[in-house]
Design a protein around this motif. Sequence first.
Motif, PDB file in Angstrom:
ATOM      1  N   GLY A  44       0.821  -1.208   0.000  1.00 12.56           N
ATOM      2  CA  GLY A  44       0.000   0.000   0.000  1.00 12.56           C
ATOM      3  C   GLY A  44       0.855   1.258   0.000  1.00 12.56           C
ATOM      4  N   GLN A  45       1.967   1.224   0.715  1.00 13.53           N
ATOM      5  CA  GLN A  45       2.869   2.381   0.738  1.00 13.53           C
ATOM      6  C   GLN A  45       3.536   2.580  -0.614  1.00 13.53           C
ATOM      7  OE1 GLN A  45       5.142   0.939   4.058  1.00 13.53           O
ATOM      8  NE2 GLN A  45       3.242   0.857   5.260  1.00 13.53           N
ATOM      9  N   LEU A  46       3.829   1.490  -1.316  1.00  9.06           N
ATOM     10  CA  LEU A  46       4.362   1.585  -2.671  1.00  9.06           C
ATOM     11  C   LEU A  46       3.339   2.228  -3.605  1.00  9.06           C
ATOM     12  CD1 LEU A  46       6.303  -1.193  -4.583  1.00  9.06           C
ATOM     13  CD2 LEU A  46       4.383  -0.058  -5.674  1.00  9.06           C
ATOM     14  N   ILE A  47       2.085   1.801  -3.486  1.00 10.70           N
ATOM     15  CA  ILE A  47       1.027   2.366  -4.330  1.00 10.70           C
ATOM     16  C   ILE A  47       0.855   3.857  -4.051  1.00 10.70           C
ATOM     17  CG2 ILE A  47      -1.457   2.316  -4.778  1.00 10.70           C
ATOM     18  CD1 ILE A  47      -1.350  -0.711  -4.248  1.00 10.70           C
ATOM     19  N   ALA A  48       0.855   4.222  -2.777  1.00 13.82           N
ATOM     20  CA  ALA A  48       0.706   5.637  -2.419  1.00 13.82           C
ATOM     21  C   ALA A  48       1.861   6.463  -2.972  1.00 13.82           C
ATOM     22  CB  ALA A  48       0.620   5.782  -0.895  1.00 13.82           C
ATOM     23  N   GLY A  52       4.823  10.391  -0.114  1.00 10.82           N
ATOM     24  CA  GLY A  52       3.546   9.678  -0.170  1.00 10.82           C
ATOM     25  C   GLY A  52       3.587   8.368   0.580  1.00 10.82           C
ATOM     26  N   GLY A  53       4.671   7.589   0.378  1.00 11.84           N
ATOM     27  CA  GLY A  53       4.794   6.326   1.103  1.00 11.84           C
ATOM     28  C   GLY A  53       4.934   6.531   2.595  1.00 11.84           C
ATOM     29  N   ALA A  54       5.726   7.535   2.990  1.00 11.68           N
ATOM     30  CA  ALA A  54       5.897   7.816   4.419  1.00 11.68           C
ATOM     31  C   ALA A  54       4.595   8.291   5.050  1.00 11.68           C
ATOM     32  CB  ALA A  54       6.994   8.861   4.609  1.00 11.68           C
ATOM     33  N   ALA A  55       3.835   9.123   4.318  1.00 15.40           N
ATOM     34  CA  ALA A  55       2.552   9.599   4.847  1.00 15.40           C
ATOM     35  C   ALA A  55       1.583   8.438   5.041  1.00 15.40           C
ATOM     36  CB  ALA A  55       1.958  10.641   3.895  1.00 15.40           C
ATOM     37  N   GLY A  62       8.881   5.384   3.370  1.00 16.82           N
ATOM     38  CA  GLY A  62       9.639   6.184   2.417  1.00 16.82           C
ATOM     39  C   GLY A  62      10.309   5.337   1.354  1.00 16.82           C
ATOM     40  N   PHE A  63      10.906   4.231   1.757  1.00 15.70           N
ATOM     41  CA  PHE A  63      11.548   3.359   0.775  1.00 15.70           C
ATOM     42  C   PHE A  63      10.517   2.707  -0.146  1.00 15.70           C
ATOM     43  CE2 PHE A  63      15.472   3.251   3.445  1.00 15.70           C
ATOM     44  CZ  PHE A  63      16.366   3.548   2.426  1.00 15.70           C
TER      45      PHE A  63
END
Length: 358
Positions: free
Chosen positions: A91-95, A133-136, A261-262
């Motif tokens: 999900g963080q990758l998608i964001a 975006g991923g960190a958020a 973040g990554f």
Amino acid sequence: MFKLELRPASSRVMAYFSPVFALLLTVFFGGLLFLALGKNPLTALQVFLLEPLRNASTIADLLLKTTPLVLCALGLSVCYRANIWNIGAEGQLIAGGLAAGATILFFDQGTPGMSNISGGLVLLLATLAGIAGGAAWASVTALLRDRFNANEILVSLMLTYIAQLLLMYAVNGPLKDPNGMNFPQSKVFSSEFLLPHIFHGSRLHIGFLVMLAASGGMALFIYRSFAGFRLTVGGLAPLAARYAGFSSRKALWTSLLISGGFAGMAGAFEVAGPIGQVLPSISPGYGFAAIIVAFIGRLNPIGTIFGGLVLSLFYLGGEMAQSRLGLPSAITGLFQGMLLFMLLACDTLINYRLRWKK
């Protein structure tokens, strides 16, 4: 009655060979699986494991798929070392990919006053947007865990499905290509807003070099910095960390923001790299496969490169098994699952032993 006992400390050295044993067992049982499916095991294994390495072009594709896997695994390794179980790297990758794609489209649509901005600067801004975006997205998990003591496994996993729905909304709404014949996708990015390739004629982009640099940087962070030491101690010995004055709250936020973040950077590289636009599906499951990558690499930033190569080989091998052997697409996930199961089994047998309890 049998009882599990810890082995002597010397078995910890053998634990680093556990991924190799697990990979060999996966290949062996994979051959049996091909035999059960009516395929010649040797031929099928050659297609699955060796064909992706047959020439420079396929090796470049292998390294291309390794990039997002390792980037996601780097962040997950930090989380797992701190005993924070982030399952939502997908999900963080998608964001991150969505944020990066929106940034590129903002500059790629001829916005007044933006025409003189170079493509390199836009790519830098898109990468930073992907990281943010991923960190958020990961910060939502951190907030709910910190404020309400919510289980980070469930929260991060459920947020993945929300991110997928948000991506579907974006490609059917604000980011949809008006000239795209009503297909749910954004316009194709201009060539100047795509990541430059390392080799002419291959799709391998400079994100691979960034991934290598990030692996080295994270190794220094974990093994040579006080902040990395603090995260590791908090995961291995929470009581000792609390006695030393290390903040578990700070460890929670730090590890999740780094992980997000990554993963967001991986999403940005996918959108600005091989995909070249925003689509309803940015990732074939890199964020979930990165969990296996992290454990194959023993939560070591350099070791995750080895794990990323193995999982990338499974992805390419699965695609070739579909086209040449007529096998279903689920073969890739099946090999991934077998590898994880074998890794857990090898870890258990190396670190523990059975003893008859009288």
